[in-house]
Design a protein around this motif. Structure first.
Motif, PDB file in Angstrom:
ATOM      1  N   THR A  12       2.998   4.814  10.463  1.00 58.41           N
ATOM      2  CA  THR A  12       4.226   5.348  11.068  1.00 58.41           C
ATOM      3  C   THR A  12       5.513   4.934  10.361  1.00 58.41           C
ATOM      4  OG1 THR A  12       4.098   3.542  12.635  1.00 58.41           O
ATOM      5  CG2 THR A  12       3.288   5.666  13.385  1.00 58.41           C
ATOM      6  N   CYS A  13       5.507   3.824   9.659  1.00 60.36           N
ATOM      7  CA  CYS A  13       6.779   3.389   9.070  1.00 60.36           C
ATOM      8  C   CYS A  13       6.633   3.104   7.580  1.00 60.36           C
ATOM      9  CB  CYS A  13       7.289   2.132   9.783  1.00 60.36           C
ATOM     10  SG  CYS A  13       6.334   0.677   9.354  1.00 60.36           S
ATOM     11  N   HIS A  15       6.670   0.341   6.094  1.00 59.84           N
ATOM     12  CA  HIS A  15       5.801  -0.795   5.781  1.00 59.84           C
ATOM     13  C   HIS A  15       4.341  -0.362   5.789  1.00 59.84           C
ATOM     14  CE1 HIS A  15       3.627  -4.649   6.813  1.00 59.84           C
ATOM     15  NE2 HIS A  15       4.164  -4.894   5.644  1.00 59.84           N
ATOM     16  N   CYS A  16       4.011   0.536   6.709  1.00 60.06           N
ATOM     17  CA  CYS A  16       2.654   1.102   6.710  1.00 60.06           C
ATOM     18  C   CYS A  16       2.394   1.782   5.370  1.00 60.06           C
ATOM     19  CB  CYS A  16       2.503   2.166   7.798  1.00 60.06           C
ATOM     20  SG  CYS A  16       2.789   1.605   9.467  1.00 60.06           S
ATOM     21  N   TYR A  65      -5.775   0.820   9.448  1.00 57.14           N
ATOM     22  CA  TYR A  65      -5.554   2.236   9.718  1.00 57.14           C
ATOM     23  C   TYR A  65      -6.890   2.961   9.774  1.00 57.14           C
ATOM     24  CZ  TYR A  65      -0.991   0.587   8.440  1.00 57.14           C
ATOM     25  OH  TYR A  65       0.154  -0.152   8.392  1.00 57.14           O
TER      26      TYR A  65
HETATM   27 MO1  9UX Z   1       6.151  -1.036  11.415  1.00 56.78          MO
HETATM   28 MO2  9UX Z   1       4.095   0.340  10.345  1.00 56.78          MO
HETATM   29  O1  9UX Z   1       5.833  -2.204  12.823  1.00 56.78           O
HETATM   30  O2  9UX Z   1       2.658  -0.280  11.339  1.00 56.78           O
HETATM   31  S1  9UX Z   1       4.480  -1.722   9.885  1.00 56.78           S
HETATM   32  S2  9UX Z   1       5.073   0.836  12.211  1.00 56.78           S
END
Ligand code: 9UX
Length: 69
Positions: A12-13, A15-16, A65
């Motif tokens: 989702t972000c 960092h993912c 994931y």
């Molecule tokens: Mo930010 Mo991505 O908490 O899991 S790292 S959504």
């Protein structure tokens, strides 16, 4: 060099995105990995003689994931 798009759930972000790209790039034989957060997938360019789809899926799952198979 082969190319493949792997569907991945749960990214989702940014960092993912970095985690998945980093985990794939760390595999011997993966040349390039590019996550598209909106499309929920990662495009990989890889050497089929060095790495296969199941090792790539495993690397993604190790990051927490889910790979759509
Ligand atoms: Mo930010 Mo991505 O908490 O899991 S790292 S959504």
């Amino acid at each position: 060099m082969a190319q493949k798009t792997i569907e991945v759930q749960g990214m989702t972000c940014g960092h993912c995105k970095s985690s998945v790209e980093g985990a794939l790039s760390a595999l011997d034989g993966v040349n390039e990995a590019n996550v598209d957060l909106e499309a929920n997938n990662v495009a990989v360019e890889y050497d089929e003689s060095k790495v296969d789809a199941s090792s790539m899926a495993e690397a993604i799952e190790d990051q927490g994931y889910d790979v759509v198979k």
